[in-house]
Design a protein around this motif. Structure first.
Motif, PDB file in Angstrom:
ATOM      1  N   GLU A  42     -16.316  -0.413   5.281  1.00  0.00           N
ATOM      2  CA  GLU A  42     -16.422  -1.673   4.486  1.00  0.00           C
ATOM      3  C   GLU A  42     -16.493  -2.907   5.489  1.00  0.00           C
ATOM      4  OE1 GLU A  42     -13.467  -1.719   1.723  1.00  0.00           O
ATOM      5  OE2 GLU A  42     -14.450  -0.430   0.161  1.00  0.00           O
ATOM      6  N   SER A  43     -15.633  -3.190   6.431  1.00  0.00           N
ATOM      7  CA  SER A  43     -15.350  -4.111   7.304  1.00  0.00           C
ATOM      8  C   SER A  43     -16.246  -3.954   8.711  1.00  0.00           C
ATOM      9  CB  SER A  43     -13.814  -4.617   7.425  1.00  0.00           C
ATOM     10  OG  SER A  43     -13.436  -3.579   7.963  1.00  0.00           O
ATOM     11  N   ALA A  67      -6.723   2.549   7.554  1.00  0.00           N
ATOM     12  CA  ALA A  67      -7.667   3.853   7.292  1.00  0.00           C
ATOM     13  C   ALA A  67      -7.865   4.513   8.678  1.00  0.00           C
ATOM     14  CB  ALA A  67      -9.053   3.572   6.552  1.00  0.00           C
ATOM     15  N   LEU A 127     -13.039   9.289   1.902  1.00  0.00           N
ATOM     16  CA  LEU A 127     -12.294   7.912   1.502  1.00  0.00           C
ATOM     17  C   LEU A 127     -12.128   6.956   2.550  1.00  0.00           C
ATOM     18  CD1 LEU A 127      -9.984   9.417  -1.256  1.00  0.00           C
ATOM     19  CD2 LEU A 127     -12.439   8.271  -1.425  1.00  0.00           C
ATOM     20  N   LEU A 128     -11.541   7.683   3.910  1.00  0.00           N
ATOM     21  CA  LEU A 128     -11.079   6.943   4.939  1.00  0.00           C
ATOM     22  C   LEU A 128     -12.298   6.116   5.733  1.00  0.00           C
ATOM     23  CD1 LEU A 128      -8.022   8.888   6.231  1.00  0.00           C
ATOM     24  CD2 LEU A 128      -8.048   7.145   4.840  1.00  0.00           C
ATOM     25  N   THR A 131       1.015  -1.064   0.189  1.00  0.00           N
ATOM     26  CA  THR A 131      -0.070   0.130  -0.037  1.00  0.00           C
ATOM     27  C   THR A 131       0.855   1.237   0.225  1.00  0.00           C
ATOM     28  OG1 THR A 131      -1.692  -1.123   1.169  1.00  0.00           O
ATOM     29  CG2 THR A 131      -1.905   1.270   1.329  1.00  0.00           C
ATOM     30  N   ALA A 169     -14.556  -7.326   3.645  1.00  0.00           N
ATOM     31  CA  ALA A 169     -13.481  -6.512   3.082  1.00  0.00           C
ATOM     32  C   ALA A 169     -12.494  -6.905   4.419  1.00  0.00           C
ATOM     33  CB  ALA A 169     -13.784  -4.909   3.579  1.00  0.00           C
ATOM     34  N   ASP A 171     -14.972   5.438   4.367  1.00  0.00           N
ATOM     35  CA  ASP A 171     -15.732   4.324   3.448  1.00  0.00           C
ATOM     36  C   ASP A 171     -14.587   3.209   3.841  1.00  0.00           C
ATOM     37  OD1 ASP A 171     -17.752   5.894   2.680  1.00  0.00           O
ATOM     38  OD2 ASP A 171     -16.628   6.251   0.723  1.00  0.00           O
ATOM     39  N   GLY A 172     -13.575   3.409   3.925  1.00  0.00           N
ATOM     40  CA  GLY A 172     -12.482   2.035   4.133  1.00  0.00           C
ATOM     41  C   GLY A 172     -12.754   1.444   5.398  1.00  0.00           C
ATOM     42  N   SER A 179      -7.523  -3.529   5.966  1.00  0.00           N
ATOM     43  CA  SER A 179      -7.796  -2.052   5.424  1.00  0.00           C
ATOM     44  C   SER A 179      -8.413  -0.990   6.320  1.00  0.00           C
ATOM     45  CB  SER A 179      -8.799  -2.526   4.330  1.00  0.00           C
ATOM     46  OG  SER A 179      -8.238  -3.238   3.311  1.00  0.00           O
ATOM     47  N   ALA A 180      -9.332  -1.429   7.124  1.00  0.00           N
ATOM     48  CA  ALA A 180      -9.758  -0.488   8.223  1.00  0.00           C
ATOM     49  C   ALA A 180      -8.909  -0.169   9.226  1.00  0.00           C
ATOM     50  CB  ALA A 180     -11.186  -1.209   8.869  1.00  0.00           C
TER      51      ALA A 180
END
Length: 398
Positions: free
Chosen positions: A181-182, A208, A174-175, A55, A200, A177-178, A204-205
Motif C-alpha cells: 500500500e505504501s 506488516a 494480507l501482509l 493495533t 498509506a 497487501d499491507g 502500517s508497512a
C-alpha cells in the motif's frame, strides 16, 4: 430417522462445546497480554497516523469477536479468525525485540516473552482440539506430511510450526497487501516517497513487515521449501519498498529462506530474486549487512553448480563498486568481509579475474586502525590464496 437427527444434534453440541472451550482458553491467553499492554504508557510519534498499541489492542480483543446472534456459539470460521488475530499480535510483540524503530521500541522484553509463551500454549491447545484435528488436512495439503513429532528432522510438524503453517495462506497475502500500500508507484511523477506515504502510512508497512518476518522465521527445513510460493512474493514486495525497516525484514526473510530451502525450490523465482539482490546492494548503511548476507547466501544456493554464472560476477562487481566508493566505512567493510566467504568459494578459480579490484581493497584495509578488520582481511586473503594458488601474480610479493 429420529435417532439420526438426535445423533447429529449430539455431534453438533460436542463440536460447539469443543469450540467454546478453545475460545474460552484463547480469551484467557489474550487477557494475559492485554492487561499489561494496557498499562504501558505510549504516545505515537508526532505526525504518525498509526498506533501499534491500538493495533495490538484490537487484535487481542477476542471476547466480543463476532458471536453467533442466534445461539451465542462461536463458529469454526469465527474462532479461526480470532486465532489468526491473536497470532498476528504475538508476531508483532515477539518481533519487536529485534527493532529499534520508534514504532516498536516501546514494547518491553517481558511482554514479548509473555506473547511467545501464550502462542506456544495456544498452539498446543489447538493441536489437541477438535478444530485442530479437522483442519489437519491443511498441513497435509501444504507439506505432504502429517503433524506431530518434535519437528527435528523427522519429517513431521510440531504444534507451534503447525499452527503457523496453517495460518500462512490466510495471513501472508494480507501482509503483502499491507506492505504494498505504501510502496512507490514507479509510474508517478514528483516526490515518489511522499506520494506513497500519502496513500498509506508507512507505519502500517513496517508493522506488516515485522509480522511477516516472524511468520517466515518460525518455519525451517524441510517444511519451508514447500511454502516458497507463499513466502517469496511477499518477501519481494518488502525488498521493493522504500523504507529501510521494511526492506530489512524482507532481507532477513530471504536469508532465512536461503538457509532452509534448496536450489530446486527457489528455481521458479531465481532470476527475479537475484536481480532484486543486485538492485538492493546500493542500500543504506542500516541494511547493508543484511543485503550482503542475503545476496551471498542466495547466489551461492541458486548458482552453486555454475561458478561461471554471470550472477556471481554481477553480484561481486556490485559489492566491490560500493566498497571502492566507501573504503573507510568500517561497518560496510566488516559486514562484507564477514559474509563474503561463500561467494568466494562459489566463484573459485575465476576470482583471478577480479584480483585487480579485490587486492587493492585488502591492502588498504590491512592498515585500518581496528583489529577486527585486519583479522578478517587476513582470513579472506588466505581463502583467496587457497582457491586460486596465486604463485605468479604481481600481488604475491606484497
Amino acid at each position: 430417522m429420529k435417532n439420526k437427527r438426535q445423533k447429529a444434534r449430539q455431534e453438533r453440541q460436542k463440536m460447539w462445546n469443543s469450540l467454546s472451550a478453545l475460545h474460552a482458553h484463547l480469551i484467557q491467553l489474550s487477557e494475559t497480554i492485554l492487561n499489561p499492554l494496557s498499562q504501558i504508557p505510549y504516545t505515537p510519534p508526532e505526525g504518525t497516523p498509526i498506533s501499534p498499541k491500538s493495533t495490538l489492542e484490537s487484535l487481542l480483543s477476542i471476547k466480543n469477536s463476532n458471536p453467533n446472534p442466534n445461539n451465542n456459539a462461536i463458529t469454526e470460521t469465527q474462532l479461526f479468525n480470532s486465532i489468526k488475530d491473536f497470532t498476528l499480535a504475538c508476531a508483532l510483540l515477539s518481533s519487536s525485540q529485534s527493532s529499534t524503530h520508534e514504532l516498536l521500541s516501546w514494547i518491553p522484553k517481558n511482554l514479548a516473552i509473555e506473547a511467545n509463551s501464550a502462542f506456544n500454549e495456544l498452539s498446543n491447545a489447538y493441536a489437541e482440539s477438535d478444530l485442530g484435528a479437522r483442519n489437519e488436512r491443511r498441513i497435509s495439503e501444504l507439506l505432504g506430511v502429517m503433524s506431530g513429532g518434535d519437528g527435528d528432522g523427522d519429517g513431521l510438524v510440531n504444534e507451534e510450526k503447525r499452527l503457523v503453517i496453517e495460518l500462512m495462506p490466510e495471513v501472508l497475502p494480507l501482509l503483502k497487501d499491507g506492505i504494498k500500500e505504501s510502496s512507490i508507484d514507479k509510474s508517478a511523477d514528483g516526490d515518489e516517497i511522499s506520494a506513497a506515504s500519502a496513500r498509506a502510512p508507512v507505519g502500517s508497512a513496517i508493522v506488516a513487515a515485522y509480522q511477516f518476518g516472524w511468520f517466515v522465521t518460525q518455519v525451517d527445513y524441510p517444511h519451508l521449501g514447500k511454502l516458497c510460493n507463499l513466502v517469496i512474493p511477499c518477501a519481494l514486495t518488502a525488498l521493493d519498498h522504500w523504507s529501510p525497516q521494511v526492506k530489512g525484514q524482507g532481507m532477513i526473510s530471504f536469508t532465512h529462506l536461503a538457509k532452509n530451502v534448496n536450489a530446486a525450490e527457489l528455481s521458479r523465482y531465481e532470476d527475479v530474486i537475484l536481480d532484486a539482490c543486485c538492485q538492493n546492494i546500493a542500500s543504506d548503511d542500516e541494511t547493508w549487512c543484511h543485503v550482503v548476507e542475503m545476496s551471498v547466501l542466495l547466489v551461492t544456493c541458486i548458482q552453486r553448480s555454475d561458478p561461471r554464472s554471470p550472477w556471481f560476477e554481477k553480484m561481486l562487481n556490485e559489492m566491490l563498486g560500493h566498497l571502492e566508493r566507501q573504503p573507510r566505512n568500517k561497518d560496510r567493510r566488516v559486514a562484507w568481509l564477514k559474509f563474503v566467504e561463500p561467494l568466494l568459494h562459489g566463484i573459485g578459480l575465476v576470482l583471478v579475474a577480479h584480483f585487480s579490484r579485490i587486492f587493492p581493497l585488502f591492502f588498504k584495509w590491512l592498515h585500518a586502525d581496528d583489529d577486527e578488520t585486519v583479522l578478517l582481511v587476513l582470513k579472506r586473503v588466505h581463502t583467496v590464496m587457497r582457491l586460486t594458488w596465486i604463485r605468479n601474480t604481481p600481488y604475491l610479493e606484497r
